[in-house]
Design an enzyme around this catalytic site. Structure first.
Site, PDB file in Angstrom:
ATOM      1  N   GLY A  66       0.846  -1.191   0.000  1.00 14.89           N
ATOM      2  CA  GLY A  66       0.000   0.000   0.000  1.00 14.89           C
ATOM      3  C   GLY A  66       0.878   1.236   0.000  1.00 14.89           C
ATOM      4  O   GLY A  66       2.016   1.191   0.460  1.00 14.89           O
ATOM      5  N   HIS A  67       0.362   2.321  -0.532  1.00 18.18           N
ATOM      6  CA  HIS A  67       1.136   3.562  -0.590  1.00 18.18           C
ATOM      7  C   HIS A  67       0.814   4.423   0.620  1.00 18.18           C
ATOM      8  O   HIS A  67      -0.346   4.594   0.964  1.00 18.18           O
ATOM      9  CB  HIS A  67       0.796   4.353  -1.852  1.00 18.18           C
ATOM     10  CG  HIS A  67       0.997   3.581  -3.105  1.00 18.18           C
ATOM     11  ND1 HIS A  67       2.173   3.610  -3.805  1.00 18.18           N
ATOM     12  CD2 HIS A  67       0.184   2.735  -3.773  1.00 18.18           C
ATOM     13  CE1 HIS A  67       2.067   2.826  -4.857  1.00 18.18           C
ATOM     14  NE2 HIS A  67       0.873   2.283  -4.868  1.00 18.18           N
ATOM     15  N   MET A  68       1.858   4.978   1.240  1.00 18.55           N
ATOM     16  CA  MET A  68       1.619   5.946   2.317  1.00 18.55           C
ATOM     17  C   MET A  68       1.221   7.278   1.691  1.00 18.55           C
ATOM     18  O   MET A  68       0.212   7.863   2.062  1.00 18.55           O
ATOM     19  CB  MET A  68       2.880   6.113   3.147  1.00 18.55           C
ATOM     20  CG  MET A  68       3.403   4.801   3.665  1.00 18.55           C
ATOM     21  SD  MET A  68       2.798   4.433   5.293  1.00 18.55           S
ATOM     22  CE  MET A  68       4.341   4.468   6.150  1.00 18.55           C
ATOM     23  N   ALA A 106       5.889   7.875  -5.994  1.00 14.89           N
ATOM     24  CA  ALA A 106       5.049   7.257  -4.963  1.00 14.89           C
ATOM     25  C   ALA A 106       5.133   5.734  -5.025  1.00 14.89           C
ATOM     26  O   ALA A 106       4.645   5.050  -4.133  1.00 14.89           O
ATOM     27  CB  ALA A 106       3.608   7.720  -5.118  1.00 14.89           C
TER      28      ALA A 106
END
Lengths: 382, 382
Positions: free
Chosen positions: B218-220, B236
């Protein structure tokens, strides 16, 4: 006076004034930065870069290095990597880069010409705090394993983990001299651990967290290593140096390991020790691993599953590589008969699980990693 | 020429040369340090101290501050605390302290006297990289929550946790303008996450760690916030921005939370978001708590138990305090019907468990913490 002597005179005076002005400005900046470096370990860490930026009129000794650096794109990641390795170089004390051109001249003139020493003495009297800078440098000779929340104390340097409320690592330099003599004041130890005001209270444990638990407070840097000085002795009772440890471990294997370090220090005269907590994963099912550790009290102080010690003992003999050993001890009751040698661990494994990096890069070649038994001719207390 | 005019002439030339020399040295140092600051966030963090040390001939604007600082004992802990609060001040861009006396003169002369602008233009042409310094400053306007292993990217700044192989926190500044336009190149996303060369490979996860696990990457900092620029979009996808997240959470509640942030940014124009992992303890027995989290693959990448988001949305209207919200979401499947409001959390609790400190000190008074429903008139996708 004719005009053709006036022009050169004015030009020379102007140029001399220009150079002296630049020298004075550089010298003042250097002195102030040296003062700052003593207080802020992050300024200390970046000192090479800062001092390079302060070079006299922008002229650096090795312009090629400067050029390649300038050629790098801005906010490029490779430059950060460079800063990484830089921090772990062997730190010579006092730093050669931390001396301004004016001071270099003073130092040179002192050594070269004895009869002008009296004249320069009054100018160079207020030297920057070499002693205190070399204090950090002497403890951190083998580099910073990590750069999170560095705190500097009289006898050790530590990196604090605010999430777990314990240190990431504590680095100390144990000298043989201090072990030989005992200050009678150190016979009485503090009743409680001392809070460190520099850490916000919300990230700091207190005595109440340790009540009604299976663990007691253990020292990362042992106060027994600093019995020669009551101030240094008491500093080992500060909270960031304290970690929850199993009582059975503390009174047996951990004590023996600390004693072994002191024996090494007495033998070789100079031993650098990194001590810290580890959180090791356990297998749950096939390919399914998890880390589980207890937390204590209102401040949720993390109880490590293991502890590590990385010991770098230097040789009295010149030219012999320093000898490196890594130990990993579980934070639980261990059979008191266990040989300390069975806790020997690969430093790379410690690095992997602790997320630290010891004396990496070039540094590594200058250390002896072979697990020879040369240091094992010391008697243990069992 | 008589001797009584010669002496003043030489003296004035010498003094002028001295001052110009000091000015030149200071100016060169400032330019080089500004270059360095762009590359090294630790130099950036200590910039006030360094620039104070570089003051012209040691003369500071407020000598009283200097005096109290000097009065402190060396390696005293209180000075470190001061450095703590300093880092979290509101950073004005460009920094007033980062300008040398010579540049101040250039800037002053530009604004005051228009007709000498042509003359100074050529001198002041090579300005320091204000744009890039203000880049870090604009993202980190509300301070650094922690200082461990800072990395600067085009659209976000993050602090990396080498032990857990994920970020401590990621801070981004989301602007409304970027959300309005989509670069067609960003329709195609990278197939794999990109390794960051600045982090040693032993502390970096890879794609293999994510195989055969219950979690996905998952991307922060969400790439969807940067669809206007393909470089920012691709950044990203760098590994330090990736964290193991439950697929069910990623596709539902997390997506809605990210969408809510974008809606806020479109509404207010400027939103600062801190995103990060949390490791929360669970009760085992009475007064016995433990933290348990999974680790993935050979690199033992930590799987957080929770995630937090601290959102600071500024008002378009001048004088209205920025509005602060904290969210904590468990890293597990959550009922998709759950209202986002039920994940609202006290920022102090996030600080406690994540070991971070958001915009502390004076800063806190300048923010609106009341949980008013003013920002809740945005429609959600359910």
């Amino acid at each position: 006076m004719p005009i053709y002597t006036l022009f050169p005179l004015v030009a020379v005076t102007g140029a001399a004034g220009f150079l002296i002005g630049a020298l004075a400005q550089q010298d003042i900046s250097y002195r102030k930065l040296n003062d700052e470096m003593v207080r802020d370990p992050y300024v200390f860490r970046s000192r090479r870069k800062i001092f390079r930026a302060l070079s006299f009129l922008g002229i650096t000794a090795s312009p090629t290095v400067q050029l390649t650096e300038r050629g790098q794109s801005i906010t490029s990641e490779s430059s950060f990597e460079e800063s990484e390795t830089e921090s772990s170089e062997i730190i010579s004390s006092p730093d050669t880069g931390s001396v301004s051109l004016f001071e270099q001249f003073i130092l040179w003139s002192r050594s070269q010409v004895n009869h002008i020493m009296f004249m320069t003495f009054s100018i160079g009297a207020e030297q920057p705090h070499y002693k205190e800078i070399s204090h950090v440098a002497s403890i951190m000779k083998y580099g910073f394993p990590g750069m999170d929340e560095i705190r500097v104390y009289k006898n050790f340097v530590l990196s604090y983990d605010r999430r777990n409320r314990i240190a990431h690592w504590v680095c100390e330099h144990i000298r043989g001299e201090c072990l030989a003599y005992r200050d009678p004041q150190t016979l009485e130890k503090p009743n409680e651990y001392i809070a460190d005001q520099s850490i916000p209270s919300m990230f700091c444990p207190n005595m109440r967290d340790f009540r009604n638990t299976e663990w007691v407070g253990g020292h990362m840097a042992s106060p027994q290593n600093y019995k020669c000085n009551v101030t240094m002795f008491n500093e080992a009772y500060k909270f960031p140096n304290i970690v929850p440890i199993s009582r059975a471990l503390k009174n047996n294997v951990w004590l023996r390991l600390e004693h072994y370090v002191r024996e090494l220090a007495l033998k070789s005269g100079s031993v650098y020790v990194y001590t810290g907590p580890m959180f090791m994963p356990q297998r749950i099912t096939f390919r399914n691993w998890a880390i589980r550790h207890h937390v204590m009290g209102m401040n949720t102080v993390a109880v490590p599953t293991h502890f590590f010690k990385v010991i770098i003992s230097e040789h009295r003999q010149q030219g012999v590589l320093p000898f490196v050993e890594g130990y990993v001890v579980p934070n639980a009751e261990v059979d008191s008969e266990t040989d300390l040698r069975s806790f020997l661990a690969d430093v790379r494994d410690i690095e992997h699980f602790a997320g630290l990096k010891f004396y990496d890069g070039e540094q590594r070649k200058r250390l002896d990693f072979t697990s020879s038994d040369s240091s094992w001719d010391i008697e243990y207390i069992n």
